[in-house]
Design a protein around this motif. Structure first.
Motif, PDB file in Angstrom:
ATOM      1  N   ALA A 182      39.529   2.793  30.145  1.00 52.62           N
ATOM      2  CA  ALA A 182      39.418   3.966  31.017  1.00 52.62           C
ATOM      3  C   ALA A 182      39.492   3.539  32.474  1.00 52.62           C
ATOM      4  O   ALA A 182      40.148   4.197  33.301  1.00 52.62           O
ATOM      5  CB  ALA A 182      38.098   4.696  30.744  1.00 52.62           C
ATOM      6  N   VAL A 183      38.817   2.433  32.774  1.00 52.06           N
ATOM      7  CA  VAL A 183      38.850   1.936  34.151  1.00 52.06           C
ATOM      8  C   VAL A 183      40.286   1.601  34.551  1.00 52.06           C
ATOM      9  O   VAL A 183      40.755   1.949  35.638  1.00 52.06           O
ATOM     10  CB  VAL A 183      37.938   0.699  34.278  1.00 52.06           C
ATOM     11  CG1 VAL A 183      38.018   0.130  35.683  1.00 52.06           C
ATOM     12  CG2 VAL A 183      36.496   1.052  33.947  1.00 52.06           C
ATOM     13  N   GLU A 184      40.991   0.940  33.626  1.00 51.04           N
ATOM     14  CA  GLU A 184      42.390   0.577  33.925  1.00 51.04           C
ATOM     15  C   GLU A 184      43.233   1.800  34.186  1.00 51.04           C
ATOM     16  O   GLU A 184      44.042   1.847  35.118  1.00 51.04           O
ATOM     17  CB  GLU A 184      42.979  -0.213  32.755  1.00 51.04           C
ATOM     18  CG  GLU A 184      42.435  -1.614  32.599  1.00 51.04           C
ATOM     19  CD  GLU A 184      42.664  -2.455  33.838  1.00 51.04           C
ATOM     20  OE1 GLU A 184      41.738  -3.149  34.266  1.00 51.04           O
ATOM     21  OE2 GLU A 184      43.784  -2.369  34.421  1.00 51.04           O
ATOM     22  N   ARG A 185      43.038   2.808  33.326  1.00 56.83           N
ATOM     23  CA  ARG A 185      43.863   4.012  33.454  1.00 56.83           C
ATOM     24  C   ARG A 185      43.583   4.721  34.780  1.00 56.83           C
ATOM     25  O   ARG A 185      44.489   5.169  35.485  1.00 56.83           O
ATOM     26  CB  ARG A 185      43.583   4.966  32.305  1.00 56.83           C
ATOM     27  CG  ARG A 185      44.103   4.459  30.986  1.00 56.83           C
ATOM     28  CD  ARG A 185      44.472   5.614  30.103  1.00 56.83           C
ATOM     29  NE  ARG A 185      45.515   6.415  30.737  1.00 56.83           N
ATOM     30  CZ  ARG A 185      46.370   7.172  30.088  1.00 56.83           C
ATOM     31  NH1 ARG A 185      46.303   7.222  28.783  1.00 56.83           N
ATOM     32  NH2 ARG A 185      47.266   7.888  30.715  1.00 56.83           N
ATOM     33  N   LEU A 186      42.293   4.816  35.119  1.00 60.49           N
ATOM     34  CA  LEU A 186      41.959   5.489  36.374  1.00 60.49           C
ATOM     35  C   LEU A 186      42.540   4.735  37.562  1.00 60.49           C
ATOM     36  O   LEU A 186      43.067   5.335  38.508  1.00 60.49           O
ATOM     37  CB  LEU A 186      40.443   5.605  36.528  1.00 60.49           C
ATOM     38  CG  LEU A 186      39.806   6.794  35.819  1.00 60.49           C
ATOM     39  CD1 LEU A 186      38.311   6.779  36.019  1.00 60.49           C
ATOM     40  CD2 LEU A 186      40.377   8.103  36.337  1.00 60.49           C
ATOM     41  N   LEU A 187      42.461   3.411  37.487  1.00 61.82           N
ATOM     42  CA  LEU A 187      43.038   2.609  38.572  1.00 61.82           C
ATOM     43  C   LEU A 187      44.536   2.849  38.672  1.00 61.82           C
ATOM     44  O   LEU A 187      45.095   2.989  39.768  1.00 61.82           O
ATOM     45  CB  LEU A 187      42.739   1.131  38.295  1.00 61.82           C
ATOM     46  CG  LEU A 187      43.092   0.151  39.416  1.00 61.82           C
ATOM     47  CD1 LEU A 187      42.395   0.535  40.700  1.00 61.82           C
ATOM     48  CD2 LEU A 187      42.706  -1.255  39.002  1.00 61.82           C
ATOM     49  N   GLY A 188      45.172   2.922  37.511  1.00 64.35           N
ATOM     50  CA  GLY A 188      46.605   3.185  37.498  1.00 64.35           C
ATOM     51  C   GLY A 188      46.924   4.548  38.092  1.00 64.35           C
ATOM     52  O   GLY A 188      47.872   4.704  38.876  1.00 64.35           O
ATOM     53  N   MET A 189      46.092   5.544  37.719  1.00 67.33           N
ATOM     54  CA  MET A 189      46.335   6.884  38.272  1.00 67.33           C
ATOM     55  C   MET A 189      46.160   6.897  39.783  1.00 67.33           C
ATOM     56  O   MET A 189      46.922   7.549  40.506  1.00 67.33           O
ATOM     57  CB  MET A 189      45.382   7.885  37.630  1.00 67.33           C
ATOM     58  CG  MET A 189      45.782   8.283  36.230  1.00 67.33           C
ATOM     59  SD  MET A 189      44.722   9.602  35.643  1.00 67.33           S
ATOM     60  CE  MET A 189      44.558   9.128  33.948  1.00 67.33           C
ATOM     61  N   ALA A 190      45.174   6.148  40.237  1.00 63.61           N
ATOM     62  CA  ALA A 190      44.963   6.101  41.685  1.00 63.61           C
ATOM     63  C   ALA A 190      46.176   5.516  42.386  1.00 63.61           C
ATOM     64  O   ALA A 190      46.628   6.011  43.419  1.00 63.61           O
ATOM     65  CB  ALA A 190      43.716   5.277  41.996  1.00 63.61           C
ATOM     66  N   ASN A 191      46.729   4.443  41.804  1.00 63.35           N
ATOM     67  CA  ASN A 191      47.926   3.838  42.385  1.00 63.35           C
ATOM     68  C   ASN A 191      49.084   4.828  42.413  1.00 63.35           C
ATOM     69  O   ASN A 191      49.830   4.908  43.382  1.00 63.35           O
ATOM     70  CB  ASN A 191      48.327   2.587  41.589  1.00 63.35           C
ATOM     71  CG  ASN A 191      47.627   1.356  42.118  1.00 63.35           C
ATOM     72  OD1 ASN A 191      48.092   0.717  43.059  1.00 63.35           O
ATOM     73  ND2 ASN A 191      46.475   1.054  41.538  1.00 63.35           N
TER      74      ASN A 191
END
Lengths: 321, 234
Positions: free
Chosen positions: B219-228
């Motif tokens: 989930a952390v990875e996905r959120l970081l990706g969305m932020a990018n």
């Protein structure tokens, strides 16, 4: 537009703004100073866009800080006190302020003079009462100070020492009298009454001990400035207190703000008067070599001058916008 | 950080509207920072007094008189001078990164500065700024009596940009269009990520499960990706 593109496009502007602001804050005059207003407006625009588009807190923080610095440079008010300003203040604003607040000045006078007279008469008839207000050593030092025989002429430098002492002591008391007004006026009342009692007791005791001649020749001159200044400090403090007790239509906060701003003229004026009083007290009042008549005369003249100044100066002059 | 369209935030962040129509953010300073600045100022004044009293002693009574005048100035006028002429901060405040400004964000002038410093006397009662502290704790903007009377407020000067920004990661487009408040939240999460430990980050990311569809490190990875992705690094 993506954040990266936004940053790329406008980074030049931000760098220029940062350099320019750095120079202005260091106090250096910058040739590019005229660029600040358009740069600042652009930075504000960018800040609004960054917020609106959610480009990130770090960018927003950076632009916010830049805009705050620009705001500080552009909107500083000219806080300087010009000579004309000062002349206007002395010649018109200060006496007019005193007359405008005449009710408070009257109240302050009563709060000071009534205890003064009361304690004066009480101590004159019953000298032992003075010890209720002052410790014995202080009473003794008073007696020594006002002995009529051969008062040692003070050297010039100890006059200056006394000047420093009087400034610190008297202006400090006056400031505290004013500040005490923020405690719903109680602090001001307390200081006025206390100082009145003290002054009255000193006068009553010394008159009763037969030292009145020395005492009154000493104090009459600077009392014209000092006592009036204390009363004015009390009036300013009462104005603060009144704003808190009876704010009228405004909230207490607003009333306090308005009253404080309005009382500044009184505060500055009374500080100047006390400076003058310290000067007179240190360098003139101890001139025992002069005959009594001269000292009484000078003192009376100073009283008349002070009262005439406060009552008459600046009447009818328009306050400029 | 504000988000569009939300209710009042529990924050010491205040916005001042300027004539340019933009709102500038002021971070109000609380009692601890102000107290430390005051302690620093007191020590500085004490040290200056000690240092200056030695040459003054050589000047005899004139020196003593000068010293008394100096004491008077340091008791009542020291803060005023610095606040007006040194961009709103005494040395103690500058060390703590504080600044005195007027309510509308403009720099302090002589009148307000004198007022707030004269009223220190009342704020100091009964001892150690008791009244002032009480006033600060009651007022939403940590104003003591002097600040209330003068219309000033003490703020933190924002430090120079510390933003490391968002760590680069493979961009992931969000599955649904996000409102601007939600976008700000995702980007904000990514910005603060370096400050948190792993468990804390997962705990917070778990709150966005409807968006990411998973929990834990993914989930952390996905959120970081969305932020990018939201920041435009596509």
């Amino acid at each position: 537009m993506s954040r990266e593109a936004f940053e790329r496009r406008h980074a030049g502007d931000w760098r220029r703004a940062e350099t320019l602001l750095g120079e202005l804050e260091a106090g250096r005059r910058s040739a590019a100073a005229a660029d600040l207003p358009p740069l600042y407006r652009r930075v504000c625009q960018h800040l609004a866009l960054v917020r609106d588009r959610g480009y990130g807190a770090d960018l927003e923080g950076r632009l916010n800080r830049l805009a705050l610095r620009g705001h500080e440079q552009l909107y500083r008010r000219s806080g300087g006190v010009s000579r004309r300003h000062f002349a206007d203040f002395l010649g018109r604003d200060f006496p007019a302020a005193v007359r405008r607040e005449w009710r408070l000045v009257l109240a302050s006078t009563l709060l000071f003079v009534a205890p003064l007279l009361a304690s004066g008469f009480a101590v004159y008839h019953r000298p032992e009462l003075v010890y209720a207000l002052m410790p014995a050593e202080q009473v003794r030092s008073f007696e020594e100070m006002y002995q009529p025989d051969g008062e040692v002429v003070r050297e010039a430098d100890s006059d200056f020492l006394m000047f420093g002492f009087y400034v610190r002591n008297n202006v400090g008391i006056a400031f505290r009298t004013f500040a005490g007004g923020a405690a719903f006026g109680l602090g001001t009342v307390f200081f006025l009454v206390l100082n009145g009692l003290f002054a009255g007791a000193a006068g009553g005791y010394l008159t009763g001990a037969g030292l009145g001649g020395t005492f009154y020749t000493f104090v009459i001159a600077h009392a014209a400035l000092e006592l009036t200044a204390i009363v004015l400090a009390g009036a300013a403090g009462l104005r603060l207190g009144l704003a808190l007790i009876a704010p009228g239509r405004a909230t207490r906060r607003q009333a306090l703000l308005a009253a404080a701003r309005g009382s500044l003229d009184l505060v500055y004026g009374m500080a100047l008067m006390l400076l003058g009083a310290a000067f007179v007290e240190a360098f003139w009042s101890s001139a025992t070599e002069l005959p009594d008549a001269v000292r009484y005369g000078a003192g009376a003249a100073l009283w008349v001058a002070v009262l005439a100044y406060l009552l008459l100066a600046g009447r009818g002059l328009q306050r400029s916008a | 950080m504000t988000a569009n369209g939300t209710g009042p935030l529990l924050d010491s962040y205040r916005q001042v509207e300027t004539p340019e129509g933009v709102e500038l953010g002021l971070r109000i300073a609380g009692p601890p920072a102000r107290f430390l600045a005051w302690v620093a100022d007191t020590l500085i004044r004490f040290a200056a007094y000690i240092i200056l009293s030695m040459p003054m002693a050589l000047l005899g009574r004139t020196g003593a008189g000068l010293l008394l005048l100096l004491l008077f100035a340091s008791e009542w006028l020291y803060p005023v001078l610095f606040e007006v002429r040194w961009r709103g901060a005494t040395p103690g405040k500058r060390w703590l990164g504080l600044q005195v400004v007027q309510d509308d964000g403009t720099p302090v002038t002589w009148g307000p500065s004198m007022l707030r410093n004269l009223l220190r006397f009342v704020d100091f009662l009964p001892f150690g700024y008791g009244v002032g502290l009480a006033a600060m704790l009651v007022h939403p903007e940590f104003k003591r009596l002097g600040d209330l009377a003068a219309g000033t407020v003490v703020v933190h000067v924002d430090p120079a940009a510390t933003g490391q920004g968002v760590v680069a990661a493979p961009p992931v487009p969000p599955p649904v269009p996000l409102s601007s408040a939600e976008q700000a939240a995702v980007v904000g999460f990514a910005e603060r990520l370096p400050r948190w430990g792993r468990e804390r980050a997962e705990e917070i990311a778990a709150g966005a499960e409807p968006l990411t569809g998973t929990t834990g490190p993914a989930a952390v990875e996905r959120l970081l990706g969305m932020a990018n992705w939201l920041l435009g690094r596509r």
